[in-house]
Write a protein that holds these residues in place. Structure first.
Motif, PDB file in Angstrom:
ATOM      1  N   ILE A  40       1.004  -1.278  -0.027  1.00 21.70           N
ATOM      2  CA  ILE A  40       0.127   0.046  -0.052  1.00 21.70           C
ATOM      3  C   ILE A  40       0.872   1.254   0.104  1.00 21.70           C
ATOM      4  N   SER A  41       0.670   2.149  -1.012  1.00 21.62           N
ATOM      5  CA  SER A  41       1.422   3.422  -1.115  1.00 21.62           C
ATOM      6  C   SER A  41       1.344   4.110   0.000  1.00 21.62           C
ATOM      7  N   ASP A  42       2.248   4.778   0.475  1.00 19.03           N
ATOM      8  CA  ASP A  42       2.628   5.604   1.786  1.00 19.03           C
ATOM      9  C   ASP A  42       1.657   6.859   1.509  1.00 19.03           C
ATOM     10  N   LYS A  48      -3.857   2.955   5.688  1.00 23.01           N
ATOM     11  CA  LYS A  48      -3.264   1.497   5.347  1.00 23.01           C
ATOM     12  C   LYS A  48      -3.893   0.588   6.017  1.00 23.01           C
ATOM     13  N   ASP A  49      -4.366   0.623   7.368  1.00 22.42           N
ATOM     14  CA  ASP A  49      -5.071  -0.540   7.907  1.00 22.42           C
ATOM     15  C   ASP A  49      -6.355  -0.703   7.358  1.00 22.42           C
ATOM     16  N   ALA A  52      -5.777  -2.449   3.685  1.00 22.56           N
ATOM     17  CA  ALA A  52      -5.171  -3.707   3.899  1.00 22.56           C
ATOM     18  C   ALA A  52      -6.609  -4.629   4.398  1.00 22.56           C
ATOM     19  N   ALA A  80      -2.195   0.249  -4.313  1.00 27.43           N
ATOM     20  CA  ALA A  80      -2.287  -0.982  -3.463  1.00 27.43           C
ATOM     21  C   ALA A  80      -2.320  -2.159  -4.597  1.00 27.43           C
TER      22      ALA A  80
END
Length: 379
Positions: A40-42, A48-49, A52, A80
């Protein structure tokens, strides 16, 4: 090997545009995490969580069967992706019927080039005998799956699997010359009056395109002419370097079902349609054609021109996609066993899922796609 004339023309156009506006193809992205891990790209707009957690069920929930690749692009960037063990960013995977949307795009390029006409009788020699009702079939009818030709796509009811037309055409008595198998089918309805989903229709379009490029009957010449056009006018300008269509022994592209490409390259195709036929401001396909592809056909509200739309179907037909759970302008290239290129213009989003899910068990996948799309802000 020198570039063919189609590649050269498209490359020159992209190069001119790139001088002023930047590269014509997508920027390279970082390598994904290892198999079973999620990249996942910053700077993804979704945490992100959360992202995901929305991706994990595609690989971990048995109800969603086997996902081999998932790629999410937003605003033209891969934000992602995840792959199952044994698969990765360089793995070519089969399109099945996602190929139909590629075929429609190539037809649009040929119409723009003046090689074909949308509303003139389709130039199929088999249909040109006196009093043959098939002479009234147009490219529009073919693209809308309303040619009226008698066709049974897959086994259903009392039809055994190898009596259905698509298995016969691809793997049995029609496999040597799929266009001949498809084009010799009789009418069962007036052209433009009945929706009948048909891989044979897309192979007819592939044959029409090939004959517009060469008069040769030599299978190798036919194959090379179509392959060079597809690469030069579509795949290379989009940066779809992995894309490879299959052909039958007569040199006809299997435009209804068999194009292989990586998940990232399938995402580039989805982004191309999301951007209405442009790549980095280079307009390769007229916007009028992409509008046509995404406009509901007269005989099925959920089907455009070789592309599925997130709208309720007519007359109680089995639902496709997920109307009511995501915007109505969502559209998708779909393939047998759960191949998806899903585009949500309002979210600037393209999602590719490739895998192996029985066609009668797709509802959990549809629900998870709707949840994934809902995470992203609308523009």
């Amino acid at each position: 090997m020198p570039r063919n004339k189609f590649t050269a023309a498209a490359t020159a156009f992209c190069a001119i545009t790139a001088i002023a506006l930047g590269s014509c193809t997508q920027e390279p992205v970082a390598k994904a995490a290892g198999p079973g891990e999620t990249f996942i790209s910053d700077d993804a707009v979704v945490g992100k969580d959360r992202l995901a957690s929305a991706i994990a069920p595609f690989f971990e929930d048995p109800a969603l069967s086997e996902t081999r690749a998932l790629v999410i692009m937003q605003g033209g960037r891969v934000i992602a992706e995840r792959y199952a063990p044994g698969y990765g960013p360089d793995t070519r995977l089969i399109s099945w019927s996602m190929a139909k949307s590629v075929t429609a795009t190539l037809v649009g390029l040929m119409v723009a080039d003046g090689r074909l006409a949308l509303d003139e009788p389709a130039p199929v020699p088999e249909w040109q005998t006196p009093r043959d009702g098939r002479a009234a079939i147009t490219l529009r009818h073919l693209l809308h799956m309303s040619s009226g030709l008698d066709h049974t796509e897959m086994a259903e009811g009392d039809v055994e699997i190898f009596d259905a037309d698509t298995p016969r055409m691809l793997f049995l008595d029609g496999r040597e010359n799929v266009a001949r198998y498809a084009e010799t089918r009789p009418l069962e309805a007036d052209p433009g009056k009945k929706f009948e989903y048909s891989s044979a229709t897309s192979n007819i379009l592939a044959d029409i395109m090939t004959r517009s490029l060469t008069e040769s009957k030599d299978p190798e010449v036919r194959r090379d002419a179509m392959l060079e056009y597809a690469r030069g006018r579509l795949f290379e300008p989009l940066g779809m370097t992995s894309a490879f269509p299959q052909f039958d022994r007569n040199g006809t592209m299997l435009g209804g079902s068999m194009i292989h490409a990586t998940a990232r390259d399938w995402a580039k195709f989805g982004e191309f349609l999301r951007n209405n036929g442009s790549v980095r401001a280079a307009q390769l396909l007229p916007t009028s054609w992409t509008r046509f592809m995404k406009t509901p056909s007269p005989d099925d509200n959920s089907y455009g021109a070789h592309i599925w739309l997130n709208r309720p179907r007519n007359d109680g037909r089995d639902q496709v996609l997920f109307p009511g759970k995501a915007p109505s302008d969502v559209f998708a290239a779909l393939g047998h066993l759960g191949q998806f290129v899903i585009v949500s213009p309002q979210h600037r989003l393209t999602i590719v899922r490739l895998g192996n899910t029985p066609d009668d068990k797709l509802d959990p996948l549809d629900d998870q796609f709707a949840k994934l799309i809902a995470l992203f802000p609308r523009r």
